[in-house]
Design a protein around this motif. Structure first.
Motif, mmCIF file in Angstrom:
data_model
loop_
_atom_site.group_PDB
_atom_site.id
_atom_site.type_symbol
_atom_site.label_atom_id
_atom_site.label_comp_id
_atom_site.label_asym_id
_atom_site.label_seq_id
_atom_site.Cartn_x
_atom_site.Cartn_y
_atom_site.Cartn_z
ATOM 1 N N TYR A 47 0.835 -1.199 0.000
ATOM 2 C CA TYR A 47 0.000 0.000 0.000
ATOM 3 C C TYR A 47 0.874 1.254 0.000
ATOM 4 N N ALA A 48 1.871 1.277 0.875
ATOM 5 C CA ALA A 48 2.785 2.428 0.957
ATOM 6 C C ALA A 48 3.601 2.561 -0.321
ATOM 7 N N ALA A 49 4.053 1.449 -0.879
ATOM 8 C CA ALA A 49 4.824 1.491 -2.126
ATOM 9 C C ALA A 49 3.974 2.046 -3.270
ATOM 10 N N ALA A 50 2.708 1.642 -3.334
ATOM 11 C CA ALA A 50 1.805 2.153 -4.367
ATOM 12 C C ALA A 50 1.618 3.663 -4.214
ATOM 13 N N ALA A 51 1.538 4.126 -2.979
ATOM 14 C CA ALA A 51 1.398 5.565 -2.737
ATOM 15 C C ALA A 51 2.652 6.299 -3.212
ATOM 16 N N ARG A 52 3.833 5.771 -2.869
ATOM 17 C CA ARG A 52 5.087 6.409 -3.291
ATOM 18 C C ARG A 52 5.192 6.466 -4.812
ATOM 19 N N GLU A 53 4.806 5.368 -5.478
ATOM 20 C CA GLU A 53 4.865 5.326 -6.943
ATOM 21 C C GLU A 53 3.996 6.404 -7.574
ATOM 22 N N ARG A 54 2.956 6.822 -6.863
ATOM 23 C CA ARG A 54 2.020 7.826 -7.372
ATOM 24 C C ARG A 54 2.235 9.195 -6.726
ATOM 25 N N ASN A 55 3.368 9.332 -6.011
ATOM 26 C CA ASN A 55 3.694 10.588 -5.317
ATOM 27 C C ASN A 55 2.597 11.030 -4.361
ATOM 28 N N VAL A 56 1.970 10.063 -3.705
ATOM 29 C CA VAL A 56 0.950 10.346 -2.692
ATOM 30 C C VAL A 56 1.633 10.285 -1.334
ATOM 31 N N PRO A 57 1.583 11.364 -0.554
ATOM 32 C CA PRO A 57 2.226 11.327 0.755
ATOM 33 C C PRO A 57 1.513 10.351 1.697
ATOM 34 N N LEU A 58 2.245 9.379 2.168
ATOM 35 C CA LEU A 58 1.699 8.370 3.084
ATOM 36 C C LEU A 58 2.865 7.771 3.852
#
Length: 108
Positions: A47-58
């Motif tokens: 989940y965190a990796a997917a956020a990073r890939e999309r430049n979503v702060p998490l």
């Protein structure tokens, strides 16, 4: 099936899995790892990796809260038991089969 519908179905399946794992606090992460090669921590890392890939702060902690339904430290205190020597051995023996996080296998 169009991409939007596929994504919506996958998201619904993920939410169902997370809800089930939040309900089944009796199922230990080490048992999930030993049987299936992934656990709640893996889900939160994906989940965190997917956020990073999309430049979503998490943060990692926010990702864990999304999966565990509470801070990880609280979940551990309430539900996590110490692994038995047998569970630890199985964990080590099955490491090559453990889930990949962001395309990398865990260190052996």
């Amino acid at each position: 099936m169009d991409e939007k519908t596929r994504t919506e179905l996958e998201a619904a399946a993920f939410r169902g899995l997370v809800a089930h794992l939040q309900k089944r606090t009796d199922v230990q992460n080490i048992d999930l790892m030993n049987l299936a090669g992934f656990c709640r921590n893996c889900l939160s890392k994906w989940y965190a990796a997917a956020a990073r890939e999309r430049n979503v702060p998490l943060t990692d902690e926010e990702a864990r809260i999304a999966v565990y339904g509470m801070p990880y430290s609280e979940w551990k205190a309430k539900h996590q038991k110490d692994a038995t020597p047998e569970q630890q051995k199985t964990f080590e023996d099955t490491k090559p089969l453990h889930a990949e996080i962001s395309g990398h296998m865990p260190k052996k």
